[in-house]
Scaffold this active site. Structure first.
Site, PDB file in Angstrom:
ATOM      1  N   HIS A  19      48.126 -51.547  20.747  1.00  0.00           N
ATOM      2  CA  HIS A  19      46.679 -51.641  20.992  1.00  0.00           C
ATOM      3  C   HIS A  19      46.359 -51.054  22.370  1.00  0.00           C
ATOM      4  CE1 HIS A  19      42.778 -53.986  20.285  1.00  0.00           C
ATOM      5  NE2 HIS A  19      42.624 -53.442  21.480  1.00  0.00           N
ATOM      6  N   HIS A  21      43.490 -48.137  24.074  1.00  0.00           N
ATOM      7  CA  HIS A  21      42.377 -47.189  23.918  1.00  0.00           C
ATOM      8  C   HIS A  21      42.659 -45.991  24.825  1.00  0.00           C
ATOM      9  CE1 HIS A  21      39.765 -50.202  21.856  1.00  0.00           C
ATOM     10  NE2 HIS A  21      40.537 -51.031  22.533  1.00  0.00           N
ATOM     11  N   HIS A 199      38.918 -55.058  15.889  1.00  0.00           N
ATOM     12  CA  HIS A 199      38.756 -56.055  16.949  1.00  0.00           C
ATOM     13  C   HIS A 199      37.963 -57.237  16.388  1.00  0.00           C
ATOM     14  CE1 HIS A 199      39.885 -52.738  19.517  1.00  0.00           C
ATOM     15  NE2 HIS A 199      39.695 -53.426  20.629  1.00  0.00           N
ATOM     16  N   GLU A 202      37.794 -61.854  19.802  1.00  0.00           N
ATOM     17  CA  GLU A 202      37.908 -61.680  21.255  1.00  0.00           C
ATOM     18  C   GLU A 202      36.690 -62.360  21.887  1.00  0.00           C
ATOM     19  OE1 GLU A 202      37.305 -57.622  22.551  1.00  0.00           O
ATOM     20  OE2 GLU A 202      38.201 -57.960  24.539  1.00  0.00           O
ATOM     21  N   ASP A 280      45.540 -52.910  26.122  1.00  0.00           N
ATOM     22  CA  ASP A 280      44.133 -52.633  25.812  1.00  0.00           C
ATOM     23  C   ASP A 280      43.611 -51.431  26.620  1.00  0.00           C
ATOM     24  OD1 ASP A 280      41.907 -53.203  24.264  1.00  0.00           O
ATOM     25  OD2 ASP A 280      41.245 -54.925  25.453  1.00  0.00           O
ATOM     26  N   ASP A 281      43.279 -51.642  27.877  1.00  0.00           N
ATOM     27  CA  ASP A 281      42.736 -50.596  28.765  1.00  0.00           C
ATOM     28  C   ASP A 281      43.347 -50.814  30.151  1.00  0.00           C
ATOM     29  OD1 ASP A 281      40.415 -49.775  26.838  1.00  0.00           O
ATOM     30  OD2 ASP A 281      40.204 -51.942  27.082  1.00  0.00           O
TER      31      ASP A 281
HETATM   32  N1  ADE Z   1      37.021 -50.964  23.746  1.00  0.00           N
HETATM   33  C1  ADE Z   1      37.882 -50.836  24.757  1.00  0.00           C
HETATM   34  N2  ADE Z   1      38.365 -52.050  25.116  1.00  0.00           N
HETATM   35  C2  ADE Z   1      37.785 -52.957  24.300  1.00  0.00           C
HETATM   36  C3  ADE Z   1      37.869 -54.364  24.150  1.00  0.00           C
HETATM   37  N3  ADE Z   1      38.658 -55.109  24.932  1.00  0.00           N
HETATM   38  N4  ADE Z   1      37.112 -54.955  23.212  1.00  0.00           N
HETATM   39  C4  ADE Z   1      36.326 -54.218  22.433  1.00  0.00           C
HETATM   40  N5  ADE Z   1      36.205 -52.891  22.528  1.00  0.00           N
HETATM   41  C5  ADE Z   1      36.934 -52.268  23.442  1.00  0.00           C
HETATM   42 ZN    ZN Z   2      40.807 -53.081  22.398  1.00  0.00          ZN
END
Ligand code: ADE
Ligand code: ZN
Length: 333
Positions: A19, A21, A199, A202, A280-281
């Site tokens: 996961h 992005h 997703h 969350e 994630d990011d």
């Molecule tokens: N896009 C990038 N990171 C995200 C996240 N944590 N939740 C939803 N969309 C995303």
């Molecule tokens: Zn994500």
């Protein structure tokens, strides 16, 4: 107390990330450099320390989109892919599944998307040769762009599905619309042979995870951690072998949980849910895969055996073909 040698060994373990992005993994220096090259002013993206700066989740999404606006050509995405894979490989990642967005890569136009995809794949092949890291793509639609835009992303995904472009998913603002609004796109992707994730759980609670399973028939859930609020649902995840792409550092930094010790990843794992670990990011959350592993070891006392189990679960849940899966299992030892 875990001794520091043990922590170093855990940081060095081979890792599987499911996961991530692509734009969200862009190092801030890379985006700043690109903005300078193109003489684009990027206001409100970076803080004084040079890192990405945002107030909350919705603001994070808009800063993410502003940073992404400097990525304008397939060549920019090729360079981004190389920069991201360098970071991942340095963290011990041997296999990564990355969310790719036709909305950002060519505005949903199929011809343009093919060019971006080609550039990303070429960069990934070069990275595999030079660093041994394997990349596969999952097309993602973006929930707050709405169901009609998602259909264009799904069409791009369906037209380019193969052994490299292996999945379809959805990110974006979970508080906008319903999972079922996107059923057409997920059906289209499934029919094209793509594997599915979305997703959920969350920002919204357990009901959202149940809706994702019922309405989109996904086999993995991005985050999914708030399933813990309904133990019957948790048992259902176990029975059906649903895999959670858990991103603990993301959840803590964005405020889903106040601190890692309050995060439900250990409870979910103990109850038998298939848990995987991702960033994630990463630069948005000041994280790397090695740091996620270290934090989990310190917080929950996880040892090499637990991380080995997680890596095997991740390989089994990967959307790659069986040859790639067998090669990865071999590399895990
Ligand atoms: N896009 C990038 N990171 C995200 C996240 N944590 N939740 C939803 N969309 C995303
Ligand atoms: Zn994500």
């Amino acid at each position: 107390m875990i001794d520091e040698e043990r922590i170093e060994a855990i940081r060095a373990l081979p890792k599987i990330e499911l996961h991530l992005h692509l734009e969200g993994a862009a190092p801030p220096g890379f985006i700043r450099g690109l903005a300078q090259e193109k003489s684009v002013r990027l206001d409100g993206v970076f803080g004084e320390d040079g890192a990405y700066a945002y107030r909350d989740f919705v603001h994070f999404l808009s800063v993410y989109e502003a940073a992404t606006s400097v990525l304008k050509t397939p060549e920019d995405y090729a360079r981004l892919t190389t920069a991201v894979l360098e970071e991942s490989a340095a963290s011990g990642v041997i296999y990564s599944e990355c969310f790719l967005s036709p909305d950002f890569c060519g505005g949903g136009d199929l011809g343009a998307w093919r060019e971006y995809l080609h550039a990303i794949r070429e960069a990934a092949e070069a990275a595999e040769k030079s660093m041994g890291i394997v990349l596969r793509g999952i097309v993602t639609c973006i929930r707050h762009f709405g169901p009609e835009t998602a259909k264009r992303a799904a069409l791009c995904a369906a037209e380019t599905a193969d052994d490299w472009l292996v999945g379809f998913g959805m990110g974006g603002d979970e508080n906008k619309g319903k999972q079922k609004d996107f059923a057409w796109s997920f059906d289209m992707a499934r029919e094209a042979g793509l594997r599915l994730t979305t997703h959920a759980g969350e920002w919204r609670g357990a009901a959202e995870v149940a809706e994702a399973l019922r309405d989109l028939r996904v086999e993995r859930i991005g985050h999914g951690v708030r399933a813990i609020e309904n133990l019957a649902l948790v048992d259902n995840l176990v029975e059906n072998g649903i895999v959670l792409e858990v991103c603990p550092g993301s959840n803590v930094t964005l405020g889903v949980y106040p601190r890692l010790s309050a995060h439900p990843i250990e409870k979910l794992r103990e109850r038998g849910v298939k848990i995987t670990v991702s960033t994630d990011d990463p630069p948005f959350f000041h994280s790397t895969m090695a740091e996620e592993y270290e934090a989990l070891a310190r917080s929950f006392g996880w040892d090499e055996e637990v991380f080995g189990e997680i890596a095997r679960t991740s390989v089994e849940a990967a959307f790659c073909n069986e040859d790639t899966r067998a090669a990865l299992l071999k590399r895990l030892g």
